[in-house]
Design a protein around this motif. Structure first.
Motif, PDB file in Angstrom:
ATOM      1  N   GLU A  80     -13.121  -5.633   1.858  1.00  0.00           N
ATOM      2  CA  GLU A  80     -12.891  -4.667   0.536  1.00  0.00           C
ATOM      3  C   GLU A  80     -12.991  -5.482  -0.755  1.00  0.00           C
ATOM      4  OE1 GLU A  80     -12.240  -1.483   0.490  1.00  0.00           O
ATOM      5  OE2 GLU A  80     -11.782  -1.185   2.409  1.00  0.00           O
ATOM      6  N   GLN A 136       0.513  -1.221   0.002  1.00  0.00           N
ATOM      7  CA  GLN A 136      -0.041   0.137  -0.198  1.00  0.00           C
ATOM      8  C   GLN A 136       0.725   1.291   0.024  1.00  0.00           C
ATOM      9  OE1 GLN A 136      -0.513  -2.690   1.962  1.00  0.00           O
ATOM     10  NE2 GLN A 136      -2.527  -2.928   2.324  1.00  0.00           N
ATOM     11  N   TYR A 192      -7.955   0.079  -3.448  1.00  0.00           N
ATOM     12  CA  TYR A 192      -8.051  -1.637  -3.895  1.00  0.00           C
ATOM     13  C   TYR A 192      -9.039  -1.605  -5.047  1.00  0.00           C
ATOM     14  CZ  TYR A 192      -6.767  -1.317   1.087  1.00  0.00           C
ATOM     15  OH  TYR A 192      -6.035  -1.226   2.312  1.00  0.00           O
ATOM     16  N   ILE A 206      -5.065  -8.518  -1.936  1.00  0.00           N
ATOM     17  CA  ILE A 206      -5.620  -7.362  -0.892  1.00  0.00           C
ATOM     18  C   ILE A 206      -5.337  -7.967   0.500  1.00  0.00           C
ATOM     19  CG2 ILE A 206      -7.447  -6.429  -0.024  1.00  0.00           C
ATOM     20  CD1 ILE A 206      -8.428  -5.874  -2.912  1.00  0.00           C
TER      21      ILE A 206
END
Length: 233
Positions: free
Chosen positions: A134, A39, A67, A124
């Protein structure tokens, strides 16, 4: 030769995706640098060369989360730079087979790796399982990528879990991101309508009053929707 901002922006996005995949696998397998977070990898930014990119403009318009942007890059990569996904062909030494958690399928007409919902989920949640929500939100039909018909979930068999379905991009949007032009919808089984033209005007249309009112509401929205949403909020 003048560069194409659409092509440049797409390749910049593929380079970002490559770094994300490398970092996720590095973290998952506890290799050198596993403590870093994908990230934190800088996202490509617009510059003088890509400021007119159709891709970047849509990302901003849709206000995609990190995302959702990852998902969009993932469904684009088989069309733009498929070799980025070759790392997912790696075998699990313990079982001498591919990693189940990578997901993905191989199509008889395509030698590369085609991502599934599980592939997105792995990227993710590999080191952040709490982010599974998400993934579910992205694959939900209410998500902007589905509502705009950008993301397609392909399933050739019944009762297949959503994460096992192939993720692909609508050809119209692929064309748009490459050329900057969104082709018109064509008549098909999935879109049973076609554009017609006439020399008549609205005064010549005869409908029941309540139906006519609904038609005129649609027409008003087409003419003034942008003002209502953008200027009047």
């Amino acid at each position: 030769m003048e560069t194409n901002p659409n092509i440049v922006s797409l390749y910049n996005e593929m380079d970002w995706l490559q770094k994300v995949i490398d970092q996720v696998i590095c973290s998952y397998l506890l290799q050198d640098g596993h403590e870093n977070r994908w990230q934190d990898i800088p996202l490509p930014e617009t510059d003088a060369e890509t400021e007119n990119s159709a891709y970047y403009k849509k990302i901003a318009e849709w206000d995609l989360s990190l995302y959702e942007r990852l998902c969009l890059a993932l469904i684009l990569v088989p069309q733009i730079k498929p070799e980025v996904l070759d790392i997912f062909f790696s075998k699990n030494a313990m079982y001498d087979r591919g990693f189940t958690e990578f997901g993905g399928v191989i199509n008889k007409n395509h030698s590369g790796f085609l991502p599934t919902g599980q592939t997105l989920s792995f990227l993710i949640t590999a080191v952040n399982p709490e982010l599974r929500i998400e993934v579910l939100q992205i694959l939900n039909t209410t998500n902007i990528l589905s509502k705009e018909q950008v993301l397609i979930l392909e399933n050739n068999e019944s009762n297949v879990p959503i994460l096992n379905q192939v993720l692909s991009i609508n050809e119209r949007w692929l064309n748009f991101f490459i050329t900057g032009t969104l082709p018109k919808l064509e008549h098909s089984v999935s879109f049973p309508a076609q554009q017609i033209s006439t020399k008549l005007n609205w005064d010549d249309l005869v409908l029941e009053e309540h139906v006519m009112n609904q038609v005129m509401e649609i027409n008003a929205w087409l003419n003034h929707g942008e003002t209502l949403m953008r200027e009047w909020a």
